[in-house]
Design a protein around this motif. Structure first.
Motif, PDB file in Angstrom:
ATOM      1  N   ARG A 317       1.751  60.603 -10.358  1.00 53.03           N
ATOM      2  CA  ARG A 317       2.606  61.732  -9.980  1.00 53.03           C
ATOM      3  C   ARG A 317       1.998  63.024 -10.497  1.00 53.03           C
ATOM      4  NH1 ARG A 317       8.550  59.098 -11.433  1.00 53.03           N
ATOM      5  NH2 ARG A 317       8.572  57.539  -9.769  1.00 53.03           N
ATOM      6  N   GLY A 318       0.881  63.393  -9.909  1.00 56.35           N
ATOM      7  CA  GLY A 318       0.158  64.583 -10.321  1.00 56.35           C
ATOM      8  C   GLY A 318      -1.334  64.344 -10.252  1.00 56.35           C
ATOM      9  N   ASP A 319      -2.094  65.429 -10.184  1.00 54.42           N
ATOM     10  CA  ASP A 319      -3.542  65.341 -10.021  1.00 54.42           C
ATOM     11  C   ASP A 319      -4.307  65.425 -11.331  1.00 54.42           C
ATOM     12  OD1 ASP A 319      -3.265  65.143  -7.259  1.00 54.42           O
ATOM     13  OD2 ASP A 319      -3.291  67.324  -6.998  1.00 54.42           O
ATOM     14  N   ASP A 320      -3.653  65.800 -12.418  1.00 54.57           N
ATOM     15  CA  ASP A 320      -4.348  65.859 -13.698  1.00 54.57           C
ATOM     16  C   ASP A 320      -3.363  65.578 -14.832  1.00 54.57           C
ATOM     17  OD1 ASP A 320      -2.872  68.186 -14.187  1.00 54.57           O
ATOM     18  OD2 ASP A 320      -4.570  69.540 -14.018  1.00 54.57           O
ATOM     19  N   TYR A 321      -3.875  65.589 -16.044  1.00 54.34           N
ATOM     20  CA  TYR A 321      -3.085  65.246 -17.221  1.00 54.34           C
ATOM     21  C   TYR A 321      -1.795  66.046 -17.318  1.00 54.34           C
ATOM     22  CZ  TYR A 321      -1.682  65.280 -22.132  1.00 54.34           C
ATOM     23  OH  TYR A 321      -0.940  65.220 -23.286  1.00 54.34           O
ATOM     24  N   VAL A 322      -1.884  67.354 -17.217  1.00 53.95           N
ATOM     25  CA  VAL A 322      -0.704  68.205 -17.398  1.00 53.95           C
ATOM     26  C   VAL A 322       0.340  67.928 -16.327  1.00 53.95           C
ATOM     27  CG1 VAL A 322       0.135  70.589 -17.391  1.00 53.95           C
ATOM     28  CG2 VAL A 322      -1.943  70.017 -18.646  1.00 53.95           C
ATOM     29  N   GLN A 323      -0.070  67.783 -15.087  1.00 49.18           N
ATOM     30  CA  GLN A 323       0.885  67.518 -14.004  1.00 49.18           C
ATOM     31  C   GLN A 323       1.584  66.170 -14.191  1.00 49.18           C
ATOM     32  OE1 GLN A 323      -0.999  67.924 -10.187  1.00 49.18           O
ATOM     33  NE2 GLN A 323      -1.668  70.019 -10.575  1.00 49.18           N
ATOM     34  N   VAL A 324       0.827  65.147 -14.591  1.00 52.50           N
ATOM     35  CA  VAL A 324       1.435  63.829 -14.805  1.00 52.50           C
ATOM     36  C   VAL A 324       2.388  63.877 -15.995  1.00 52.50           C
ATOM     37  CG1 VAL A 324       0.996  61.407 -15.346  1.00 52.50           C
ATOM     38  CG2 VAL A 324      -0.503  62.608 -13.753  1.00 52.50           C
ATOM     39  N   MET A 325       2.028  64.581 -17.046  1.00 52.21           N
ATOM     40  CA  MET A 325       2.922  64.692 -18.191  1.00 52.21           C
ATOM     41  C   MET A 325       4.210  65.429 -17.825  1.00 52.21           C
ATOM     42  SD  MET A 325       1.913  63.155 -20.969  1.00 52.21           S
ATOM     43  CE  MET A 325       2.559  64.015 -22.407  1.00 52.21           C
ATOM     44  N   ARG A 326       4.125  66.411 -16.980  1.00 48.49           N
ATOM     45  CA  ARG A 326       5.346  67.094 -16.530  1.00 48.49           C
ATOM     46  C   ARG A 326       6.220  66.154 -15.701  1.00 48.49           C
ATOM     47  NH1 ARG A 326       2.238  72.758 -15.383  1.00 48.49           N
ATOM     48  NH2 ARG A 326       2.788  73.778 -17.363  1.00 48.49           N
ATOM     49  N   SER A 327       5.588  65.293 -14.922  1.00 50.87           N
ATOM     50  CA  SER A 327       6.353  64.281 -14.182  1.00 50.87           C
ATOM     51  C   SER A 327       7.018  63.310 -15.147  1.00 50.87           C
ATOM     52  CB  SER A 327       5.428  63.525 -13.221  1.00 50.87           C
ATOM     53  OG  SER A 327       4.937  64.371 -12.204  1.00 50.87           O
ATOM     54  N   ASN A 328       6.322  62.967 -16.222  1.00 52.68           N
ATOM     55  CA  ASN A 328       6.916  62.111 -17.254  1.00 52.68           C
ATOM     56  C   ASN A 328       8.128  62.779 -17.893  1.00 52.68           C
ATOM     57  OD1 ASN A 328       5.090  60.019 -16.951  1.00 52.68           O
ATOM     58  ND2 ASN A 328       3.786  60.656 -18.650  1.00 52.68           N
ATOM     59  N   LEU A 329       8.012  64.064 -18.166  1.00 54.64           N
ATOM     60  CA  LEU A 329       9.135  64.803 -18.753  1.00 54.64           C
ATOM     61  C   LEU A 329      10.340  64.777 -17.817  1.00 54.64           C
ATOM     62  CD1 LEU A 329      10.482  66.684 -20.779  1.00 54.64           C
ATOM     63  CD2 LEU A 329       9.257  68.606 -19.736  1.00 54.64           C
ATOM     64  N   LYS A 330      10.099  64.996 -16.536  1.00 62.04           N
ATOM     65  CA  LYS A 330      11.196  64.967 -15.572  1.00 62.04           C
ATOM     66  C   LYS A 330      11.850  63.596 -15.546  1.00 62.04           C
ATOM     67  CE  LYS A 330      12.187  65.794 -10.665  1.00 62.04           C
ATOM     68  NZ  LYS A 330      11.584  66.166  -9.342  1.00 62.04           N
ATOM     69  N   ALA A 331      11.054  62.530 -15.554  1.00 63.26           N
ATOM     70  CA  ALA A 331      11.595  61.165 -15.534  1.00 63.26           C
ATOM     71  C   ALA A 331      12.395  60.873 -16.802  1.00 63.26           C
ATOM     72  CB  ALA A 331      10.461  60.160 -15.380  1.00 63.26           C
ATOM     73  N   LEU A 332      11.903  61.321 -17.942  1.00 62.13           N
ATOM     74  CA  LEU A 332      12.614  61.110 -19.204  1.00 62.13           C
ATOM     75  C   LEU A 332      13.930  61.864 -19.235  1.00 62.13           C
ATOM     76  CD1 LEU A 332       9.717  61.206 -21.822  1.00 62.13           C
ATOM     77  CD2 LEU A 332      11.301  59.294 -21.467  1.00 62.13           C
ATOM     78  N   ARG A 333      13.914  63.098 -18.773  1.00 59.27           N
ATOM     79  CA  ARG A 333      15.145  63.898 -18.749  1.00 59.27           C
ATOM     80  C   ARG A 333      16.225  63.212 -17.912  1.00 59.27           C
ATOM     81  NH1 ARG A 333      16.021  68.935 -19.914  1.00 59.27           N
ATOM     82  NH2 ARG A 333      17.050  69.360 -17.932  1.00 59.27           N
ATOM     83  N   THR A 334      15.827  62.678 -16.772  1.00 60.39           N
ATOM     84  CA  THR A 334      16.789  61.972 -15.914  1.00 60.39           C
ATOM     85  C   THR A 334      17.319  60.728 -16.590  1.00 60.39           C
ATOM     86  OG1 THR A 334      15.691  62.796 -13.910  1.00 60.39           O
ATOM     87  CG2 THR A 334      17.102  60.862 -13.668  1.00 60.39           C
ATOM     88  N   ALA A 335      16.410  59.923 -17.143  1.00 56.03           N
ATOM     89  CA  ALA A 335      16.815  58.651 -17.755  1.00 56.03           C
ATOM     90  C   ALA A 335      17.654  58.842 -19.005  1.00 56.03           C
ATOM     91  CB  ALA A 335      15.569  57.833 -18.098  1.00 56.03           C
ATOM     92  N   LEU A 336      17.353  59.884 -19.771  1.00 52.33           N
ATOM     93  CA  LEU A 336      18.059  60.110 -21.048  1.00 52.33           C
ATOM     94  C   LEU A 336      19.316  60.961 -20.893  1.00 52.33           C
ATOM     95  CD1 LEU A 336      14.971  60.799 -23.354  1.00 52.33           C
ATOM     96  CD2 LEU A 336      16.228  58.655 -23.088  1.00 52.33           C
ATOM     97  N   GLY A 337      19.562  61.441 -19.691  1.00 52.08           N
ATOM     98  CA  GLY A 337      20.747  62.247 -19.454  1.00 52.08           C
ATOM     99  C   GLY A 337      20.661  63.621 -20.082  1.00 52.08           C
ATOM    100  N   ALA A 338      19.539  64.312 -19.860  1.00 52.29           N
ATOM    101  CA  ALA A 338      19.354  65.639 -20.440  1.00 52.29           C
ATOM    102  C   ALA A 338      20.332  66.626 -19.830  1.00 52.29           C
ATOM    103  CB  ALA A 338      17.924  66.106 -20.214  1.00 52.29           C
ATOM    104  N   LYS A 339      20.793  67.553 -20.657  1.00 53.55           N
ATOM    105  CA  LYS A 339      21.751  68.563 -20.197  1.00 53.55           C
ATOM    106  C   LYS A 339      21.036  69.843 -19.837  1.00 53.55           C
ATOM    107  CE  LYS A 339      25.346  66.588 -23.149  1.00 53.55           C
ATOM    108  NZ  LYS A 339      26.270  66.802 -24.281  1.00 53.55           N
TER     109      LYS A 339
END
Length: 339
Positions: A317-339
């Motif tokens: 989910r992204g073309d480089d390290y930073v883009q993939v890490m941002r996708s990880n952040l989005k996935a974590l926020r959803t799973a953890l119920g971020a406000k």
């Protein structure tokens, strides 16, 4: 319960960057590595996170190749005779000791003048493999168990803890702060190997460190206020990330991405998921998602991708390290119920 993953600190690394630069073996402080016929520094990177650093820091002054091809799981990489020859013909190797034993051996046996070990450029920790205690493991060996106090003072009751992986956890690139420390050391090593382009390496390093600090700020802000702090992954790649942002990673197979969980471990994870309000089981791009999906189906949980960024593929989910890490952040926020 919001708990933090317990860290067992290894011996402190004094002057880590200086030690790593000493590992530029057989290269005196006054000698520069030879460059190829294009006038560039030939750098062999062990796998994608090292390749990314080399490309970002080296810019137009380096020629970067990688031992681990896109889509190839890096942990058990076998080094071919052709790759050994490639190492001998290169100016420098950038690798992460402890992640790929065959790479460590090949680089150690080579006559390369410049050997840059990323593990020596930041502090490493031993991470407990959560839940792989006496009742919950198969092949991981004996461990201690019992209730333990964690970072916020709460007891993580009913979960098994206590088995530590032999040796430090190598997944340092998943913590942007540690990754930035590595970047600074790599920049110094490149400048030493190729002093003619020192100014460019320093400029590129500063730009990368700034980008990684920005990524750290995004994670800090994005994960600060969440409904739960616990997440489940297939293998324990995210210990540094969890510690950095006050989360708890529970892994199915420990630090071995190809491991198989015991029936007790699966049962413990199902109970933990219910107790801690876990909604999602994360799998990754380079190994099978079968175990994660089986656990999720049995526990009536969702599945999603949390990418350890060990390689970039079409599934990433992204073309480089930073883009993939941002996708990880989005996935974590959803799973953890971020406000």
């Amino acid at each position: 319960m919001n708990v933090r993953r317990r860290l067992i600190p290894t011996s402190a690394l004094t002057a880590a960057t200086a030690l790593a630069l000493v590992s530029l073996s057989a290269c005196s402080s006054d000698d520069a590595a030879a460059t190829n016929n294009k006038g560039k520094l030939d750098v062999v990177a062990s796998f994608y996170p090292m390749q990314y650093l080399a490309e970002q820091i080296g810019g137009k002054h380096v020629e970067v190749s990688t031992l681990t091809e896109p889509g190839q799981e890096p942990h058990d990489l076998e080094i071919s005779a052709k790759q050994r020859a490639q190492l001998e013909e290169s100016d420098a190797a950038l690798y992460l000791k402890g992640l790929q034993p065959n790479v460590d051996e090949a680089i150690g046996q080579s006559d390369l003048k410049t050997k840059i070990d990323a593990a020596g450029l930041t502090s490493l920790e031993k991470h407990e493999e959560e839940g792989h205690g006496e009742e919950g493991h198969d092949e991981h060996g004996d461990g201690e168990h019992g209730d333990e106090k964690h970072g916020d003072g709460d007891e993580h009751e009913g979960h098994e803890h206590g088995h530590a992986h032999e040796g430090p956890d190598p997944h340092i690139w998943l913590d942007p702060v540690r990754y930035a420390e590595v970047a600074e050391g790599v920049g110094k090593a490149f400048a030493k190997a190729d002093p003619d382009h020192k100014a460019a390496y320093e400029k590129n390093t500063a730009a990368l460190v700034k980008k990684l600090k920005g990524l750290d700020a995004e994670f800090e802000k994005g994960l600060k206020d969440t409904r739960t702090k616990v997440f489940i992954t297939t293998h324990a790649a995210f210990g540094y990330l969890a510690e950095r942002y006050g989360l708890t990673e529970e892994s199915i197979t420990g630090l071995d991405p190809e491991g198989e969980p015991s029936a007790n471990r699966v049962k413990a994870l199902q109970k933990m998921a219910e107790a801690d309000g876990v909604t999602t089981v994360f799998h990754e791009t380079l190994v099978s998602d079968k175990t994660a999906k089986t656990l999720a189906n049995d526990a009536k949980l969702k599945t999603d991708v949390l990418d350890p960024v060990e390689g970039i593929t079409e599934k990433s989910r992204g073309d480089d390290y930073v883009q993939v890490m941002r996708s990880n952040l989005k996935a974590l926020r959803t799973a953890l119920g971020a406000k």
